[in-house]
Design a protein around this motif. Sequence first.
Motif, short mmCIF file in Angstrom:
data_model
loop_
_atom_site.label_atom_id
_atom_site.label_comp_id
_atom_site.label_asym_id
_atom_site.label_seq_id
_atom_site.Cartn_x
_atom_site.Cartn_y
_atom_site.Cartn_z
N ARG A 6 8.08 -8.08 6.15
CA ARG A 6 7.32 -6.89 5.74
C ARG A 6 7.08 -6.04 6.99
O ARG A 6 6.34 -6.46 7.89
CB ARG A 6 6.00 -7.37 5.14
N HIS A 43 -4.64 1.12 12.85
CA HIS A 43 -3.40 1.86 13.18
C HIS A 43 -3.21 3.01 12.20
O HIS A 43 -3.90 3.07 11.18
CB HIS A 43 -2.20 0.91 13.08
N THR A 45 -0.24 4.31 9.89
CA THR A 45 1.11 4.03 9.40
C THR A 45 1.92 5.34 9.38
O THR A 45 1.45 6.36 8.88
CB THR A 45 1.06 3.46 7.96
N PHE A 48 6.13 3.10 5.82
CA PHE A 48 6.06 1.72 5.33
C PHE A 48 7.45 1.35 4.81
O PHE A 48 8.05 2.09 4.03
CB PHE A 48 5.02 1.61 4.21
N HIS A 125 -3.77 8.40 8.40
CA HIS A 125 -5.12 7.84 8.35
C HIS A 125 -5.15 6.46 8.99
O HIS A 125 -4.11 5.79 9.10
CB HIS A 125 -5.59 7.73 6.90
N SER A 127 -6.95 2.98 8.20
CA SER A 127 -7.74 2.29 7.17
C SER A 127 -8.84 1.48 7.85
O SER A 127 -8.58 0.70 8.77
CB SER A 127 -6.85 1.34 6.36
N ARG A 130 -10.65 -2.25 3.23
CA ARG A 130 -9.81 -2.41 2.04
C ARG A 130 -10.69 -3.02 0.93
O ARG A 130 -11.81 -3.45 1.20
CB ARG A 130 -8.62 -3.33 2.34
P1 2AM Z 1 -2.51 1.89 5.07
O1 2AM Z 1 -1.56 2.66 5.95
O2 2AM Z 1 -3.17 2.71 4.02
O3 2AM Z 1 -3.50 1.12 5.89
C1 2AM Z 1 1.06 -2.48 6.37
O4 2AM Z 1 0.91 -2.95 5.06
C2 2AM Z 1 0.61 -1.05 6.47
O5 2AM Z 1 1.46 -0.18 5.70
C3 2AM Z 1 -0.80 -0.81 5.99
O6 2AM Z 1 -1.43 -0.02 6.96
C4 2AM Z 1 -0.67 -0.06 4.69
O7 2AM Z 1 -1.65 0.80 4.26
C5 2AM Z 1 0.65 0.66 4.88
N1 2AM Z 1 1.30 0.92 3.59
C6 2AM Z 1 1.77 2.12 3.17
N2 2AM Z 1 2.33 2.01 1.97
C7 2AM Z 1 2.18 0.73 1.57
C8 2AM Z 1 2.55 0.00 0.41
N3 2AM Z 1 3.21 0.58 -0.61
N4 2AM Z 1 2.22 -1.30 0.36
C9 2AM Z 1 1.56 -1.88 1.38
N5 2AM Z 1 1.21 -1.27 2.52
C10 2AM Z 1 1.52 0.03 2.62
#
Ligand code: 2AM
Length: 176
Positions: A6, A43, A45, A48, A125, A127, A130
């Motif tokens: 992942r 962090h 993102t 993804f 953003h 996070s 959660r």
């Molecule tokens: P975030 O960016 O809102 O925090 C690893 O899982 C990172 O990828 C996380 O930071 C997560 O959310 C982001 N992310 C973006 N799309 C995602 C998805 N479809 N499923 C899981 N994580 C995702």
Amino acid sequence: MSAERRLFFALTLPAKLQKQVIKWRADNFLAETGRPVAAANLHITLAFLGEISELKAEALTLVAGRIQAKKFSLTLDDIGHWPGSGVVWIGTKRAPNALLQLASVLRSHAARNGCHQSTLPFHPHVSLYRSATRPVAIPPATPEWMLEATEFSLYESLYEKGRTRYRCLQTWPLAD
Ligand code: 2AM
């Protein structure tokens, strides 16, 4: 066949900023807001990738190394709550073009390599919580931290002993 991993591209927060953010979070949110994201996991993102094969990961690593993107700075001056995904976040009211371009190029390469990309617009953003599915009392403002982005990285998301940990696989510098 090797296992899938992942993966995602992201900007990391410097350690000092991570500490400042978690201190501010502890002082400004109720403990029951949601599941707090660990300091080291804070962090932004950029793209993804999902659970992908080693072959796809190698292709995207090569592509990332060829991207010519510029350094930029952004102010973390926005806060929000997405009850649907249960995320409380901080972000920016004025995303710099260099950030939008970097995310866009990474997301389009990801899509071209078969990594499904969300149809929602990119909303940079960090996070903070959660599983925040109930209404949240959002503080009126952030301290407007400045983030200097000088590099971006590829991360692996690992789930070990009930915790999520992000392992940095590779980092690429942004140009002056
Ligand atoms: P975030 O960016 O809102 O925090 C690893 O899982 C990172 O990828 C996380 O930071 C997560 O959310 C982001 N992310 C973006 N799309 C995602 C998805 N479809 N499923 C899981 N994580 C995702």
